[in-house]
Scaffold this motif. Structure first.
Motif, PDB file in Angstrom:
ATOM      1  N   GLN A 143      23.710  44.881 -20.612  1.00 40.56           N
ATOM      2  CA  GLN A 143      24.003  43.463 -20.400  1.00 40.56           C
ATOM      3  C   GLN A 143      24.348  42.770 -21.719  1.00 40.56           C
ATOM      4  N   LEU A 144      23.643  43.126 -22.792  1.00 43.23           N
ATOM      5  CA  LEU A 144      23.942  42.539 -24.101  1.00 43.23           C
ATOM      6  C   LEU A 144      25.308  42.993 -24.603  1.00 43.23           C
ATOM      7  N   ARG A 145      25.644  44.249 -24.365  1.00 44.19           N
ATOM      8  CA  ARG A 145      26.967  44.744 -24.762  1.00 44.19           C
ATOM      9  C   ARG A 145      28.064  44.002 -24.007  1.00 44.19           C
ATOM     10  N   GLN A 146      27.852  43.778 -22.719  1.00 41.38           N
ATOM     11  CA  GLN A 146      28.853  43.073 -21.924  1.00 41.38           C
ATOM     12  C   GLN A 146      29.058  41.640 -22.416  1.00 41.38           C
ATOM     13  N   LYS A 147      27.966  41.019 -22.870  1.00 38.43           N
ATOM     14  CA  LYS A 147      28.039  39.622 -23.294  1.00 38.43           C
ATOM     15  C   LYS A 147      28.516  39.460 -24.732  1.00 38.43           C
ATOM     16  N   TYR A 148      28.063  40.353 -25.616  1.00 38.58           N
ATOM     17  CA  TYR A 148      28.342  40.183 -27.046  1.00 38.58           C
ATOM     18  C   TYR A 148      29.249  41.266 -27.628  1.00 38.58           C
ATOM     19  N   GLY A 149      29.591  42.267 -26.825  1.00 43.41           N
ATOM     20  CA  GLY A 149      30.406  43.360 -27.335  1.00 43.41           C
ATOM     21  C   GLY A 149      29.571  44.364 -28.107  1.00 43.41           C
ATOM     22  N   GLY A 150      30.221  45.398 -28.612  1.00 47.11           N
ATOM     23  CA  GLY A 150      29.518  46.389 -29.421  1.00 47.11           C
ATOM     24  C   GLY A 150      29.374  47.722 -28.728  1.00 47.11           C
ATOM     25  N   ARG A 151      28.275  48.407 -29.031  1.00 46.92           N
ATOM     26  CA  ARG A 151      28.075  49.789 -28.596  1.00 46.92           C
ATOM     27  C   ARG A 151      26.613  50.026 -28.265  1.00 46.92           C
ATOM     28  N   VAL A 152      26.354  50.863 -27.260  1.00 44.53           N
ATOM     29  CA  VAL A 152      24.993  51.245 -26.880  1.00 44.53           C
ATOM     30  C   VAL A 152      24.854  52.748 -27.039  1.00 44.53           C
ATOM     31  N   ARG A 153      23.904  53.165 -27.903  1.00 44.86           N
ATOM     32  CA  ARG A 153      23.611  54.587 -28.060  1.00 44.86           C
ATOM     33  C   ARG A 153      22.122  54.824 -27.773  1.00 44.86           C
ATOM     34  N   THR A 154      21.803  56.032 -27.388  1.00 44.64           N
ATOM     35  CA  THR A 154      20.417  56.364 -27.071  1.00 44.64           C
ATOM     36  C   THR A 154      19.918  57.471 -27.977  1.00 44.64           C
ATOM     37  N   ILE A 155      18.596  57.544 -28.093  1.00 45.55           N
ATOM     38  CA  ILE A 155      17.973  58.612 -28.874  1.00 45.55           C
ATOM     39  C   ILE A 155      16.672  58.997 -28.190  1.00 45.55           C
ATOM     40  N   THR A 156      16.379  60.279 -28.154  1.00 47.01           N
ATOM     41  CA  THR A 156      15.143  60.757 -27.561  1.00 47.01           C
ATOM     42  C   THR A 156      14.591  61.889 -28.411  1.00 47.01           C
ATOM     43  N   MET A 157      13.340  62.197 -28.194  1.00 50.09           N
ATOM     44  CA  MET A 157      12.676  63.294 -28.910  1.00 50.09           C
ATOM     45  C   MET A 157      12.032  64.209 -27.887  1.00 50.09           C
ATOM     46  N   GLY A 158      12.250  65.504 -28.033  1.00 54.63           N
ATOM     47  CA  GLY A 158      11.664  66.434 -27.082  1.00 54.63           C
ATOM     48  C   GLY A 158      12.296  67.810 -27.183  1.00 54.63           C
ATOM     49  N   PRO A 159      11.957  68.706 -26.266  1.00 54.30           N
ATOM     50  CA  PRO A 159      12.574  70.037 -26.238  1.00 54.30           C
ATOM     51  C   PRO A 159      14.037  69.917 -25.838  1.00 54.30           C
ATOM     52  N   PRO A 160      14.808  71.007 -25.961  1.00 57.26           N
ATOM     53  CA  PRO A 160      16.238  70.927 -25.656  1.00 57.26           C
ATOM     54  C   PRO A 160      16.571  70.351 -24.285  1.00 57.26           C
ATOM     55  N   GLN A 161      15.685  70.564 -23.285  1.00 54.67           N
ATOM     56  CA  GLN A 161      15.986  70.050 -21.953  1.00 54.67           C
ATOM     57  C   GLN A 161      15.936  68.528 -21.881  1.00 54.67           C
ATOM     58  N   ALA A 162      15.448  67.878 -22.953  1.00 52.34           N
ATOM     59  CA  ALA A 162      15.467  66.412 -22.995  1.00 52.34           C
ATOM     60  C   ALA A 162      16.895  65.885 -23.030  1.00 52.34           C
ATOM     61  N   LYS A 163      17.845  66.784 -23.255  1.00 51.25           N
ATOM     62  CA  LYS A 163      19.263  66.414 -23.207  1.00 51.25           C
ATOM     63  C   LYS A 163      19.599  65.772 -21.870  1.00 51.25           C
ATOM     64  N   ALA A 164      18.905  66.173 -20.802  1.00 45.09           N
ATOM     65  CA  ALA A 164      19.182  65.620 -19.474  1.00 45.09           C
ATOM     66  C   ALA A 164      18.953  64.119 -19.439  1.00 45.09           C
ATOM     67  N   ALA A 165      17.959  63.624 -20.184  1.00 46.18           N
ATOM     68  CA  ALA A 165      17.689  62.190 -20.219  1.00 46.18           C
ATOM     69  C   ALA A 165      18.829  61.447 -20.899  1.00 46.18           C
ATOM     70  N   VAL A 166      19.352  62.012 -21.994  1.00 46.62           N
ATOM     71  CA  VAL A 166      20.472  61.384 -22.697  1.00 46.62           C
ATOM     72  C   VAL A 166      21.716  61.402 -21.822  1.00 46.62           C
ATOM     73  N   LEU A 167      21.948  62.509 -21.120  1.00 44.79           N
ATOM     74  CA  LEU A 167      23.108  62.583 -20.230  1.00 44.79           C
ATOM     75  C   LEU A 167      23.016  61.543 -19.117  1.00 44.79           C
ATOM     76  N   GLU A 168      21.829  61.356 -18.569  1.00 48.19           N
ATOM     77  CA  GLU A 168      21.662  60.339 -17.527  1.00 48.19           C
ATOM     78  C   GLU A 168      22.011  58.956 -18.059  1.00 48.19           C
ATOM     79  N   ALA A 169      21.571  58.673 -19.291  1.00 47.54           N
ATOM     80  CA  ALA A 169      21.895  57.382 -19.905  1.00 47.54           C
ATOM     81  C   ALA A 169      23.403  57.249 -20.131  1.00 47.54           C
ATOM     82  N   LEU A 170      24.062  58.343 -20.524  1.00 47.01           N
ATOM     83  CA  LEU A 170      25.509  58.321 -20.706  1.00 47.01           C
ATOM     84  C   LEU A 170      26.222  58.035 -19.389  1.00 47.01           C
ATOM     85  N   TYR A 171      25.738  58.643 -18.315  1.00 46.72           N
ATOM     86  CA  TYR A 171      26.366  58.427 -17.021  1.00 46.72           C
ATOM     87  C   TYR A 171      26.100  57.013 -16.502  1.00 46.72           C
TER      88      TYR A 171
END
Length: 262
Positions: A47-75
């Protein structure tokens, strides 16, 4: 506005085994999901990106399968994401976890705003967000339920703290912990999933950190150690009583009295 959102993959069930030696959760083979509170932080970022512009990136910590959480955020709509994953980070308590995340966030700089969920459903400490802010020497706010304004150099948020409604204006860059039910998170887009695939996730290890001293991470960097942890005992025993209201009340009174609850 450059926004970084800290997310976490948590067990999707309460039936999780505990390592008897280290006292940490055994996550291998356990169904996982994106931490519910992080979904609110993600939606607020969009919502902030839509209003003010810019970029949204995510970061997580965990085993390699934590990639699924980042992919969900990307989707869902994130522009990029990173996974901090290294065996040397395993077994971290909240302090070591927050320090590792802070180091990972430094590697993704510059940024204007860091958003975190209020807490995670597996740890429930609500300490990692504020500790990240302390490690990065950033102003922070917790329990935010609404962003009132965001300018060139500050952001104003409102939320509940200790039974009071508090409004705070913070200088950017800063960190904000988002409370639950602040919005309605969107669902992942099947179209974005088909477009992006799985090639948009960056992996970070200890070698990518500014501080590469192993003593500051994982079990070595954790000042708190779990002495004993165990799942709560489950009892299926039950007893059925019949009788009139006064008779049942007397039985209940006798039971509580016998267990010294009264």
């Amino acid at each position: 506005m450059e926004i970084l959102v800290c997310i976490k993959q948590v067990p999707g069930t309460s039936a999780v085994e505990v390592d008897p030696v280290t006292g940490v959760l055994r996550r291998d083979g356990v169904e996982s999901k994106l931490n519910p509170y992080d979904l609110y932080a993600l939606e607020l970022a969009f919502q902030l990106r839509q209003k003010y512009g810019g970029r949204v990136r995510t970061i997580t910590m965990g085993p390699p399968q934590a990639k699924a959480a980042v992919l969900e955020a990307l989707y869902m709509g994130a522009d990029g994401g990173a996974v901090i994953s290294d065996r040397r980070f395993a077994g971290a308590d909240v302090l070591a976890t927050s320090y590792t995340l802070a180091q990972g966030l430094r590697s993704l700089a510059p940024f204007d705003l860091i958003l975190c969920g209020k807490q995670t459903t597996d740890g429930d400490t609500a300490q990692v967000g504020p500790e990240i802010a302390e490690h990065l020497d950033l102003p922070h706010a917790t329990g935010a339920a609404e962003v009132l304004a965001a300018g060139e150099g500050d952001i104003t948020v409102r939320g509940a703290q200790d039974g009071l409604i508090v409004t705070q204006t913070l200088c950017l860059p800063c960190l904000v912990c988002v409370d639950g039910a602040v919005n309605t998170p969107r669902l992942p887009s099947y179209r974005r999933k088909k477009q992006l695939g799985e090639g948009q996730v960056r992996f970070l290890s200890l070698d990518d950190m500014e501080d590469r001293d192993e003593r500051h991470y994982g079990l070595s960097g954790s000042p708190t150690q779990v002495v004993r942890i165990f799942p709560p005992e489950k009892s299926t025993e039950k007893e059925l009583w019949t009788g009139t209201g006064p008779e049942l009340a007397q039985k209940l009174f006798d039971l509580f009295k016998g267990q010294k609850a009264l």
